[in-house]
Design a protein around this motif. Sequence first.
Motif, mmCIF file in Angstrom:
data_model
loop_
_atom_site.group_PDB
_atom_site.id
_atom_site.type_symbol
_atom_site.label_atom_id
_atom_site.label_comp_id
_atom_site.label_asym_id
_atom_site.label_seq_id
_atom_site.Cartn_x
_atom_site.Cartn_y
_atom_site.Cartn_z
ATOM 1 N N MET B 357 0.843 -1.192 0.000
ATOM 2 C CA MET B 357 0.000 0.000 0.000
ATOM 3 C C MET B 357 0.883 1.249 0.000
ATOM 4 O O MET B 357 2.103 1.153 0.185
ATOM 5 C CB MET B 357 -0.928 0.008 1.223
ATOM 6 N N GLU B 358 0.225 2.399 -0.224
ATOM 7 C CA GLU B 358 0.945 3.674 -0.247
ATOM 8 C C GLU B 358 0.306 4.610 0.767
ATOM 9 O O GLU B 358 -0.785 4.359 1.258
ATOM 10 C CB GLU B 358 0.811 4.356 -1.625
ATOM 11 N N ALA B 359 0.979 5.721 1.002
ATOM 12 C CA ALA B 359 0.391 6.754 1.858
ATOM 13 C C ALA B 359 0.680 8.128 1.263
ATOM 14 O O ALA B 359 1.715 8.329 0.631
ATOM 15 C CB ALA B 359 0.967 6.662 3.264
ATOM 16 N N VAL B 360 -0.270 9.037 1.447
ATOM 17 C CA VAL B 360 -0.052 10.440 1.056
ATOM 18 C C VAL B 360 -0.443 11.309 2.241
ATOM 19 O O VAL B 360 -1.254 10.911 3.073
ATOM 20 C CB VAL B 360 -0.900 10.862 -0.166
ATOM 21 N N ASP B 361 0.158 12.494 2.315
ATOM 22 C CA ASP B 361 -0.265 13.397 3.380
ATOM 23 C C ASP B 361 -0.945 14.617 2.782
ATOM 24 O O ASP B 361 -0.596 15.097 1.703
ATOM 25 C CB ASP B 361 0.908 13.779 4.296
ATOM 26 N N ILE B 362 -1.937 15.088 3.490
ATOM 27 C CA ILE B 362 -2.834 16.140 2.990
ATOM 28 C C ILE B 362 -2.818 17.294 3.987
ATOM 29 O O ILE B 362 -3.059 17.101 5.180
ATOM 30 C CB ILE B 362 -4.278 15.603 2.874
ATOM 31 N N GLU B 363 -2.579 18.497 3.475
ATOM 32 C CA GLU B 363 -2.670 19.680 4.334
ATOM 33 C C GLU B 363 -4.133 19.954 4.680
ATOM 34 O O GLU B 363 -5.031 19.687 3.886
ATOM 35 C CB GLU B 363 -2.093 20.915 3.618
ATOM 36 N N GLN B 364 -4.359 20.546 5.848
ATOM 37 C CA GLN B 364 -5.719 20.769 6.302
ATOM 38 C C GLN B 364 -6.533 21.614 5.314
ATOM 39 O O GLN B 364 -7.692 21.323 5.023
ATOM 40 C CB GLN B 364 -5.702 21.448 7.688
ATOM 41 N N LYS B 365 -5.878 22.639 4.748
ATOM 42 C CA LYS B 365 -6.612 23.505 3.824
ATOM 43 C C LYS B 365 -7.076 22.719 2.590
ATOM 44 O O LYS B 365 -8.210 22.862 2.137
ATOM 45 C CB LYS B 365 -5.709 24.672 3.400
ATOM 46 N N GLU B 366 -6.186 21.890 2.077
ATOM 47 C CA GLU B 366 -6.549 21.076 0.909
ATOM 48 C C GLU B 366 -7.717 20.138 1.256
ATOM 49 O O GLU B 366 -8.603 19.907 0.436
ATOM 50 C CB GLU B 366 -5.341 20.263 0.431
ATOM 51 N N SER B 367 -7.705 19.636 2.480
ATOM 52 C CA SER B 367 -8.776 18.708 2.864
ATOM 53 C C SER B 367 -10.132 19.414 2.876
ATOM 54 O O SER B 367 -11.122 18.866 2.386
ATOM 55 C CB SER B 367 -8.473 18.069 4.226
ATOM 56 N N PHE B 368 -10.171 20.640 3.388
ATOM 57 C CA PHE B 368 -11.464 21.336 3.423
ATOM 58 C C PHE B 368 -11.885 21.846 2.042
ATOM 59 O O PHE B 368 -13.071 21.896 1.731
ATOM 60 C CB PHE B 368 -11.448 22.482 4.447
ATOM 61 N N GLU B 369 -10.919 22.223 1.219
ATOM 62 C CA GLU B 369 -11.274 22.570 -0.171
ATOM 63 C C GLU B 369 -11.939 21.378 -0.837
ATOM 64 O O GLU B 369 -12.962 21.506 -1.521
ATOM 65 C CB GLU B 369 -10.014 22.979 -0.951
ATOM 66 N N ALA B 370 -11.352 20.217 -0.621
ATOM 67 C CA ALA B 370 -11.913 18.992 -1.203
ATOM 68 C C ALA B 370 -13.297 18.715 -0.634
ATOM 69 O O ALA B 370 -14.228 18.363 -1.360
ATOM 70 C CB ALA B 370 -10.980 17.817 -0.930
ATOM 71 N N GLY B 371 -13.442 18.908 0.677
ATOM 72 C CA GLY B 371 -14.721 18.645 1.328
ATOM 73 C C GLY B 371 -15.828 19.548 0.810
ATOM 74 O O GLY B 371 -16.954 19.106 0.577
ATOM 75 N N CYS B 372 -15.506 20.826 0.614
ATOM 76 C CA CYS B 372 -16.524 21.756 0.109
ATOM 77 C C CYS B 372 -16.881 21.442 -1.342
ATOM 78 O O CYS B 372 -18.057 21.481 -1.725
ATOM 79 C CB CYS B 372 -16.032 23.204 0.229
ATOM 80 N N LEU B 373 -15.875 21.133 -2.125
ATOM 81 C CA LEU B 373 -16.136 20.764 -3.522
ATOM 82 C C LEU B 373 -17.051 19.543 -3.578
ATOM 83 O O LEU B 373 -18.032 19.501 -4.329
ATOM 84 C CB LEU B 373 -14.804 20.466 -4.234
ATOM 85 N N PHE B 374 -16.742 18.572 -2.744
ATOM 86 C CA PHE B 374 -17.549 17.344 -2.702
ATOM 87 C C PHE B 374 -18.978 17.651 -2.265
ATOM 88 O O PHE B 374 -19.945 17.166 -2.860
ATOM 89 C CB PHE B 374 -16.895 16.339 -1.747
ATOM 90 N N ALA B 375 -19.106 18.466 -1.206
ATOM 91 C CA ALA B 375 -20.441 18.792 -0.695
ATOM 92 C C ALA B 375 -21.285 19.449 -1.776
ATOM 93 O O ALA B 375 -22.461 19.121 -1.955
ATOM 94 C CB ALA B 375 -20.334 19.715 0.518
ATOM 95 N N ARG B 376 -20.684 20.365 -2.505
ATOM 96 C CA ARG B 376 -21.446 21.090 -3.521
ATOM 97 C C ARG B 376 -21.752 20.218 -4.729
ATOM 98 O O ARG B 376 -22.743 20.436 -5.430
ATOM 99 C CB ARG B 376 -20.686 22.357 -3.932
ATOM 100 N N ALA B 377 -20.909 19.231 -4.977
ATOM 101 C CA ALA B 377 -21.117 18.367 -6.137
ATOM 102 C C ALA B 377 -21.993 17.168 -5.812
ATOM 103 O O ALA B 377 -22.729 16.683 -6.667
ATOM 104 C CB ALA B 377 -19.767 17.886 -6.675
ATOM 105 N N GLU B 378 -21.902 16.670 -4.579
ATOM 106 C CA GLU B 378 -22.597 15.424 -4.243
ATOM 107 C C GLU B 378 -23.655 15.598 -3.152
ATOM 108 O O GLU B 378 -24.381 14.659 -2.836
ATOM 109 C CB GLU B 378 -21.588 14.346 -3.800
ATOM 110 N N GLY B 379 -23.693 16.777 -2.540
ATOM 111 C CA GLY B 379 -24.770 17.047 -1.600
ATOM 112 C C GLY B 379 -24.581 16.475 -0.210
ATOM 113 O O GLY B 379 -25.496 16.496 0.595
ATOM 114 N N ILE B 380 -23.411 15.950 0.088
ATOM 115 C CA ILE B 380 -23.150 15.407 1.424
ATOM 116 C C ILE B 380 -21.952 16.150 2.003
ATOM 117 O O ILE B 380 -20.895 16.211 1.367
ATOM 118 C CB ILE B 380 -22.824 13.897 1.363
ATOM 119 N N ILE B 381 -22.124 16.714 3.192
ATOM 120 C CA ILE B 381 -21.018 17.405 3.840
ATOM 121 C C ILE B 381 -20.184 16.368 4.582
ATOM 122 O O ILE B 381 -20.661 15.733 5.513
ATOM 123 C CB ILE B 381 -21.534 18.492 4.794
#
Lengths: 433, 433
Positions: B357-381
């Motif tokens: 397996m592999e691992a990646v690390d994600i900065e907090q800001k990138e994680s919330f950008e992704a979360g908001c994009l997902f929420a607006r596209a898929e309707g789940i926060i």
Amino acid sequence: MRQKKFMLSEDQIPKQWYNIQADMPVKPQPMLNPQTREAVTQEDLESLFCAECAAQELNQTDRWIEIPEQVRQMYANYRCTPLVRAYGLEEALGTPAHIYFKNESVSPIGSHKLNSALAQAYYCKQEGVTNVTTETGAGQWGAALSYAAKIFGLEAAVYQVKISYEQKPYRKSIMQVFGALVTPSPSMSTRAGKDILTKMPNHQGSLGTAISEAVELARVTPGCKYTLGSVMNHVTLHQTVIGLEAEKQMEMTGEYPDVIIGCFGGGSNFGGITFPFMRHNFSGERNTRFVAAEPASCPKLTQGRFEYDFGDEAGYTPLLPMFTLGHDFQPSNIHAGGLRYHGAGTIVSQLLKDGYMEAVDIEQKESFEAGCLFARAEGIIPAPESCHAIAAAIREAKQCAQNNEARTILFCLSGHGLIDMAAYDQFLAGNIR
Amino acid sequence: MRQKKFMLSEDQIPKQWYNIQADMPVKPQPMLNPQTREAVTQEDLESLFCAECAAQELNQTDRWIEIPEQVRQMYANYRCTPLVRAYGLEEALGTPAHIYFKNESVSPIGSHKLNSALAQAYYCKQEGVTNVTTETGAGQWGAALSYAAKIFGLEAAVYQVKISYEQKPYRKSIMQVFGALVTPSPSMSTRAGKDILTKMPNHQGSLGTAISEAVELARVTPGCKYTLGSVMNHVTLHQTVIGLEAEKQMEMTGEYPDVIIGCFGGGSNFGGITFPFMRHNFSGERNTRFVAAEPASCPKLTQGRFEYDFGDEAGYTPLLPMFTLGHDFQPSNIHAGGLRYHGAGTIVSQLLKDGYMEAVDIEQKESFEAGCLFARAEGIIPAPESCHAIAAAIREAKQCAQNNEARTILFCLSGHGLIDMAAYDQFLAGNIR
């Protein structure tokens, strides 16, 4: 805490909503233009609502209204919602009653409100509308509309009742994640808000006030329509998807409800679960009881008067023939923000007047006792609004225990309370009496 | 925002969990008793855990472990969870990739944690245990355990990481509605807590510290066992119900994932979605990539060392062979409280070491950008933890767009973020950099 869940397949999700107006023995009286006192026309309504909603509002002939394919697709993302046999609650109450609940809390927004938000946003988009406004109490409707607006590519502006805006900051945040502009109401952004704040600088807000602001914004903004989360006929129409599903799901259980219960703010969740069943009472085929559970602090059905009144505080709406506490009634700051409304939908008001349904009022403390009991027995923390329906269901179930009567009770769990935990905190701390 | 949902019927919900230890080419090294440096025995573990969990922890031979009927019944209350084709997200990213997510947020507690909480509470009850203790970060695990304890008739005491207790008060309230005793950690109620507070009066808490307190309470309380929400083998075992369902659901789509992604705190949600698929890599039948997404501020997989270390801050646990940042590592106060842990499960650590397996690390800001994009596209926060998996999935999908490659991506949406809206507030206000 064994539950039994009854589910429909995707192709069993209703393709039409049920328009109870077509079947009502006595039709609701017309809404009136407050200036002319003449019946409101579709054209009048179109100044505020999109054309399709305006048409649905006044439609007293078509029993079935088709659910647009795109709305049905969005429904399929979270529907059908489960019908659940609440064995845990039955056991906790030691009742011979069979208790079922229709779990609308599984929607991505956490309540039934999405059923109408999707429809209204869809129609607006179809008609070239670019912006929608609305009001919201606890924020369940505002969150749903924000979500639906985002999906169908509309801008949303939401006036949230100030006390709820402060008590439930998370719902504001949810709306903002979905890109909506959220303003606590009363605000200085509208004439209606300014007038109220001038008179009462510490006004905590009410649904009536927020409606005035949202209506005003829609009126002065080009390309903008107003949307509403309850009260109106077309909103309740969209919610009949709940009852239509529940009807099929109850068939799967082999039982038929003796009593059906919904909490009551403006009537959309109550009408949503009950109207499809009520048609069998009209036809004489069934004799089901229908019980609206309203908060004791805002008792329009149990203590209001049936008369023409405005739907909002400022008097911007048509006059509605309904049970009302008066459009300037100031409900106390109960946590069930979605039930803090002075009036009731015209259909429900007519049905209550004509004896087709009943109403009970529930004290806030009883509602949270019921909510905690339900959470511990069924594992779902209910919205403070839904707690009222649960409390009414528990009253029925206790009566069954006393009379040793195995009645079948169905209620609508309109939403979960995960965003209302501050209210539960207050209850657990003994601050709700 | 059309989604496509793939569901299993109730009888397709797995009847067994998948024990990856039976199939691992290189088994995990043993846990060691810190005093004797000898391999920990089942008996050692039973001083802390119930016997069945202790046995599962060390079981390296049985590939399939039966899910008890009562646990399966409770699973059926919310499972199977939907597998969803994320058309909205694909469109928003303009990617040829096919993105699927397994939606564990639909559980009544809002996350995957219930899958193991129910199993652990069930086994404890079977064995005559009366009380359970645990720690929790953001509160997802604590809420799940409180719920499961209530269902199976156990008393629960939960130590919640102090910073999360303050940042996310609603999860504390949820635990309290389910009747749990919740204490912010570090506290003065244990020796471990006192020692830490004496040295650092303003200690904000960490999962490592809270574990020390919960372990200590279990040790000194008769009839009490400790339970854990991640890291341990038996916890991840219970979570394999996620991947086993997903495997069947992916079959329904006609596709097979090229890459499977989970966020990473201790490894249970990651292992839960990936392990059932990974067995086909071991057998040479498939060549799927598995990506753990951890926070950049707590990067044990990408920057930690593989060595024997304690699972908790005070050094109460056995020594675990794992990737770790050191048991005294103090993670910064990111909102994804469930990922603020210094170590990783021993199975996952071995798999990473061996290149499965592999691992990646994600900065907090990138994680919330992704979360908001997902929420607006898929309707789940999404929960802040889940945002890390989404961010990693988005990186993969963007790469597909660059290379015009239609890879199939599957990630686990471990929970919703409706109770984490304060974190989104901070992000929307520009306070997360």
